[in-house]
Design a protein around this motif. Structure first.
Motif, PDB file in Angstrom:
ATOM      1  N   GLU A 123       0.643  -1.288  -0.065  1.00 23.24           N
ATOM      2  CA  GLU A 123       0.039  -0.006  -0.209  1.00 23.24           C
ATOM      3  C   GLU A 123       0.776   1.349  -0.128  1.00 23.24           C
ATOM      4  O   GLU A 123       0.611   2.117  -0.827  1.00 23.24           O
ATOM      5  CB  GLU A 123      -0.992   0.039   1.222  1.00 23.24           C
ATOM      6  N   ALA A 124       1.949   1.410   0.847  1.00 22.70           N
ATOM      7  CA  ALA A 124       2.878   2.460   1.045  1.00 22.70           C
ATOM      8  C   ALA A 124       3.615   2.640  -0.530  1.00 22.70           C
ATOM      9  O   ALA A 124       3.474   3.960  -0.886  1.00 22.70           O
ATOM     10  CB  ALA A 124       3.757   2.297   1.729  1.00 22.70           C
ATOM     11  N   SER A 125       3.646   1.669  -1.229  1.00 23.41           N
ATOM     12  CA  SER A 125       4.446   1.867  -2.449  1.00 23.41           C
ATOM     13  C   SER A 125       3.584   2.602  -3.587  1.00 23.41           C
ATOM     14  O   SER A 125       3.996   2.985  -4.615  1.00 23.41           O
ATOM     15  CB  SER A 125       4.782   0.514  -3.213  1.00 23.41           C
ATOM     16  N   TYR A 146      10.622   8.689   4.248  1.00 23.92           N
ATOM     17  CA  TYR A 146      10.910  10.184   4.562  1.00 23.92           C
ATOM     18  C   TYR A 146       9.623  10.704   3.703  1.00 23.92           C
ATOM     19  O   TYR A 146       9.435  10.281   2.799  1.00 23.92           O
ATOM     20  CB  TYR A 146      12.119  10.781   3.904  1.00 23.92           C
ATOM     21  N   VAL A 147       9.098  11.628   4.336  1.00 22.98           N
ATOM     22  CA  VAL A 147       8.028  12.253   3.400  1.00 22.98           C
ATOM     23  C   VAL A 147       8.066  13.998   4.003  1.00 22.98           C
ATOM     24  O   VAL A 147       8.450  14.310   5.137  1.00 22.98           O
ATOM     25  CB  VAL A 147       6.501  11.939   3.991  1.00 22.98           C
ATOM     26  N   GLU A 148       7.934  14.740   2.929  1.00 26.26           N
ATOM     27  CA  GLU A 148       7.994  16.360   3.218  1.00 26.26           C
ATOM     28  C   GLU A 148       6.881  16.770   4.239  1.00 26.26           C
ATOM     29  O   GLU A 148       5.918  16.252   4.117  1.00 26.26           O
ATOM     30  CB  GLU A 148       7.862  17.042   1.858  1.00 26.26           C
ATOM     31  N   LYS A 149       7.178  17.641   5.317  1.00 26.19           N
ATOM     32  CA  LYS A 149       6.271  18.193   5.859  1.00 26.19           C
ATOM     33  C   LYS A 149       5.107  18.314   5.377  1.00 26.19           C
ATOM     34  O   LYS A 149       3.969  18.220   6.116  1.00 26.19           O
ATOM     35  CB  LYS A 149       6.856  19.449   6.660  1.00 26.19           C
ATOM     36  N   GLU A 150       4.956  19.175   4.386  1.00 28.26           N
ATOM     37  CA  GLU A 150       3.626  19.633   3.764  1.00 28.26           C
ATOM     38  C   GLU A 150       2.841  18.656   3.388  1.00 28.26           C
ATOM     39  O   GLU A 150       1.630  18.721   3.324  1.00 28.26           O
ATOM     40  CB  GLU A 150       3.903  20.704   2.413  1.00 28.26           C
ATOM     41  N   LYS A 151       3.337  17.531   3.027  1.00 20.64           N
ATOM     42  CA  LYS A 151       2.653  16.505   2.408  1.00 20.64           C
ATOM     43  C   LYS A 151       2.198  15.438   3.424  1.00 20.64           C
ATOM     44  O   LYS A 151       1.389  14.445   3.424  1.00 20.64           O
ATOM     45  CB  LYS A 151       3.238  15.784   1.233  1.00 20.64           C
ATOM     46  N   ALA A 152       2.984  15.499   4.622  1.00 22.27           N
ATOM     47  CA  ALA A 152       2.880  14.355   5.765  1.00 22.27           C
ATOM     48  C   ALA A 152       1.347  14.023   6.313  1.00 22.27           C
ATOM     49  O   ALA A 152       0.644  12.982   6.329  1.00 22.27           O
ATOM     50  CB  ALA A 152       3.696  14.627   6.843  1.00 22.27           C
ATOM     51  N   GLN A 154      -1.470  14.728   4.836  1.00 28.79           N
ATOM     52  CA  GLN A 154      -2.456  14.069   3.788  1.00 28.79           C
ATOM     53  C   GLN A 154      -2.165  12.595   3.423  1.00 28.79           C
ATOM     54  O   GLN A 154      -2.963  11.750   3.484  1.00 28.79           O
ATOM     55  CB  GLN A 154      -2.317  14.957   2.288  1.00 28.79           C
ATOM     56  N   VAL A 155      -0.794  12.506   3.407  1.00 22.77           N
ATOM     57  CA  VAL A 155      -0.336  11.058   3.343  1.00 22.77           C
ATOM     58  C   VAL A 155      -1.060  10.206   4.263  1.00 22.77           C
ATOM     59  O   VAL A 155      -1.361   9.033   4.185  1.00 22.77           O
ATOM     60  CB  VAL A 155       1.114  11.011   2.938  1.00 22.77           C
ATOM     61  N   THR A 156      -0.608  10.642   5.510  1.00 18.17           N
ATOM     62  CA  THR A 156      -1.009   9.796   6.630  1.00 18.17           C
ATOM     63  C   THR A 156      -2.509   9.355   6.778  1.00 18.17           C
ATOM     64  O   THR A 156      -2.839   8.268   6.859  1.00 18.17           O
ATOM     65  CB  THR A 156      -0.784  10.524   7.874  1.00 18.17           C
ATOM     66  N   LYS A 157      -3.246  10.447   6.307  1.00 14.68           N
ATOM     67  CA  LYS A 157      -4.553   9.878   6.328  1.00 14.68           C
ATOM     68  C   LYS A 157      -4.993   9.168   5.267  1.00 14.68           C
ATOM     69  O   LYS A 157      -5.905   8.257   5.478  1.00 14.68           O
ATOM     70  CB  LYS A 157      -5.330  11.370   6.018  1.00 14.68           C
ATOM     71  N   ASP A 158      -4.675   9.337   3.795  1.00 18.90           N
ATOM     72  CA  ASP A 158      -5.013   8.572   2.823  1.00 18.90           C
ATOM     73  C   ASP A 158      -4.333   7.043   2.866  1.00 18.90           C
ATOM     74  O   ASP A 158      -5.239   6.084   2.807  1.00 18.90           O
ATOM     75  CB  ASP A 158      -4.208   8.918   1.409  1.00 18.90           C
ATOM     76  N   LEU A 159      -3.156   6.942   3.671  1.00 13.61           N
ATOM     77  CA  LEU A 159      -2.675   5.792   3.810  1.00 13.61           C
ATOM     78  C   LEU A 159      -3.258   5.119   5.039  1.00 13.61           C
ATOM     79  O   LEU A 159      -3.371   3.830   4.721  1.00 13.61           O
ATOM     80  CB  LEU A 159      -1.195   5.686   4.287  1.00 13.61           C
ATOM     81  N   SER A 175       7.637  11.816  12.781  1.00 15.11           N
ATOM     82  CA  SER A 175       8.541  12.784  13.589  1.00 15.11           C
ATOM     83  C   SER A 175       9.635  13.498  12.882  1.00 15.11           C
ATOM     84  O   SER A 175      10.081  13.231  11.782  1.00 15.11           O
ATOM     85  CB  SER A 175       9.505  11.571  14.230  1.00 15.11           C
ATOM     86  N   GLY A 176      10.188  14.566  13.733  1.00 14.51           N
ATOM     87  CA  GLY A 176      11.314  15.060  13.202  1.00 14.51           C
ATOM     88  C   GLY A 176      11.058  15.799  12.054  1.00 14.51           C
ATOM     89  O   GLY A 176      11.958  16.238  11.016  1.00 14.51           O
ATOM     90  N   GLY A 177       9.819  16.147  11.562  1.00 11.18           N
ATOM     91  CA  GLY A 177       9.303  16.956  10.334  1.00 11.18           C
ATOM     92  C   GLY A 177      10.027  16.132   9.239  1.00 11.18           C
ATOM     93  O   GLY A 177      10.007  16.892   8.206  1.00 11.18           O
ATOM     94  N   ILE A 178      10.182  14.841   8.919  1.00 14.42           N
ATOM     95  CA  ILE A 178      10.681  14.104   8.000  1.00 14.42           C
ATOM     96  C   ILE A 178      10.202  12.760   7.925  1.00 14.42           C
ATOM     97  O   ILE A 178      10.129  12.030   6.976  1.00 14.42           O
ATOM     98  CB  ILE A 178      12.136  14.234   7.500  1.00 14.42           C
ATOM     99  N   ASP A 179      10.390  11.944   9.175  1.00 11.47           N
ATOM    100  CA  ASP A 179      10.407  10.633   9.291  1.00 11.47           C
ATOM    101  C   ASP A 179       8.775  10.149   9.505  1.00 11.47           C
ATOM    102  O   ASP A 179       8.018  10.576  10.248  1.00 11.47           O
ATOM    103  CB  ASP A 179      11.258  10.128  10.574  1.00 11.47           C
ATOM    104  N   LEU A 180       8.422   9.208   8.443  1.00  9.73           N
ATOM    105  CA  LEU A 180       7.057   8.424   8.815  1.00  9.73           C
ATOM    106  C   LEU A 180       7.456   7.069   9.055  1.00  9.73           C
ATOM    107  O   LEU A 180       7.819   6.248   8.320  1.00  9.73           O
ATOM    108  CB  LEU A 180       6.365   8.628   7.464  1.00  9.73           C
TER     109      LEU A 180
END
Ligand code: GLC
Length: 412
Positions: A123-125, A146-152, A154-159, A175-180
């Motif tokens: 699913e993540a792919s 890794y995912v950019e802050k601005e997109k985190a 939305q991506v979290t919600k959809d995933l 976390s850390g404005g970059i790690d998911l």
């Protein structure tokens, strides 16, 4: 910095309970300690001295990190970190005990229920915004990107929705404005701590106080564990502060320290009145801190601090230090070098005298780890510990066993 120290229980209760892990535990402490902006590691060294002199013998030190064992080991090589009693790694998905890091298989089993990492990967792919982290950080119960802050968000919600549709109960932590990180729902640093608390409780060894310390998003759930004290260090990441503002504002058991990293932990120990909070490293004149009770840990820490300061040329080159060292060392005492060579204690003090200032202007530091005093009579202790010496680039460790006998008149 991605970290954790420990937990605490009050002395009386611990003694009654027989301590955690074979006879000790006053406080459980989980710590965010490693400061990559502190080239000299001073706050970590201050914390180390405080812990070994006052807490090691009856409290539990728990490090909790997002890192895998591989990265954790690398960090340990770089920084003067103590050996925790318990290590929680890979964002609370792996728990190990002691120096030899014996894994908690029970925790592994619990997390394996209702978990399928292949579904997560599949699913993540589908999200081009997600860039996989290094192979070492992909663990049985943790898949990291890794995912950019601005997109985190939305991506979290959809995933989450997608994983839910596939029948998977997963937890996504940013976390850390970059790690998911994607973990089983029952995993995470907070859940791992709750699991340990439950285990201690069933053994009648629940620490009376637990202090949790954190700096990033993956630490948020630690602060939700009932009855813990919490400190967000001054350098805490935005996502943790935001979580606090939305979920725990006004909770007097959680503070935002004004100090960074390990110094923030010392500040919290003092703020919550959990026990001694003055690091021996902050004391120059030890005659000012005579303790009510003999504390072998404090004596050892004090001695090596003196040793460091002597060689760095930071204390006065005075005959009186030299004389008082002779007074505290038994006249027939012997120092046995790892090579087997023996030297009388008094001769080794003469040797030390000649080393005054030989490390002046260098990054030379000394600290002790795993200090364990065993009382062998009314006034005597066998104390074993690891003694570390670092010149900045290189470090050396010696395993030391020493016999201490209390003698009220002889104090350094
Ligand atoms: C550490 C881990 C990484 C994880 C991050 C946040 O940096 O190495 O895999 O994503 O912590 O939890």
């Amino acid at each position: 910095m991605r970290w954790s120290v420990g937990a605490w229980a009050s002395p009386e209760r611990v003694r009654k309970a027989g301590g955690v892990g074979g006879g000790r535990c006053r406080v459980g402490l989980r710590l965010e300690t490693v400061d990559h902006h502190d080239a000299e590691n001073l706050s970590l060294l201050r914390f180390n001295a405080l812990w070994e002199s006052n807490y090691r013998h009856d409290s539990l030190l728990v490090f909790s990190t997002g890192r895998s064992l591989t990265l954790y080991k690398e960090l340990r090589k770089e920084k003067p970190m103590l050996t925790p009693d318990i290590t929680i790694m890979s964002v609370g998905t792996e728990i190990t005990y002691g120096k030899s890091m014996v894994p908690d298989d029970g925790w592994f089993e619990i997390l394996s229920q209702k978990w399928d990492r292949n579904i997560v990967i599949e699913e993540a792919s589908k999200f081009s915004e997600l860039k996989p982290q290094a192979e070492t950080e992909q663990r049985p119960h943790k898949i990291s990107f890794y995912v950019e802050k601005e997109k985190a968000q939305q991506v979290t919600k959809d995933l989450s929705e997608r994983l839910e549709k596939r029948g998977l109960d997963a937890k996504i932590i940013y976390s850390g404005g970059i790690d998911l990180d994607i973990l089983p729902q029952g995993a995470g640093k907070g859940q791992a701590l709750a699991y340990l608390h439950k285990k201690f409780k069933s053994e009648g060894k629940l620490p009376i106080n637990t202090l949790v310390c954190g700096d990033s998003g993956n630490d948020a759930e630690l602060f939700s564990i009932p009855d813990v004290h919490g400190v967000m260090v001054s350098n805490a990441q935005e996502e943790l502060l935001q979580w606090h503002a939305q979920n725990a504002k006004g909770n007097p058991k959680i503070i935002h320290a004004t100090e960074r990293c390990a110094a923030g932990i010392i500040q919290a120990i003092s703020h919550f009145n959990l026990g001694p909070s003055i690091s021996p490293r902050d004391v120059m004149d030890f005659t000012e801190c005579q303790l009510e009770h003999v504390n072998p840990g404090h004596e050892i820490v004090k001695f090596y601090l003196f040793y460091e300061r002597w060689r760095r040329g930071e204390v006065e080159n005075s005959e009186s230090y030299y004389a008082s060292l002779k007074v505290v060392c038994h006249p027939s005492g012997v120092f046995i070098h790892p090579s087997g060579e023996e030297l009388s204690l008094h001769d080794s003090i003469d040797k030390l005298k000649k080393c005054y200032g030989d490390r002046q202007g260098t990054k030379y530091r000394v600290w002790v780890d795993r200090l364990l005093p065993t009382r062998i009579s009314n006034d005597a202790w066998l104390v074993s510990f690891d003694k570390w010496e670092s010149t900045g680039e290189e470090r050396q460790c010696g395993v030391v066993t020493t016999l201490l006998r209390s003698k009220a008149s002889a104090r350094l």
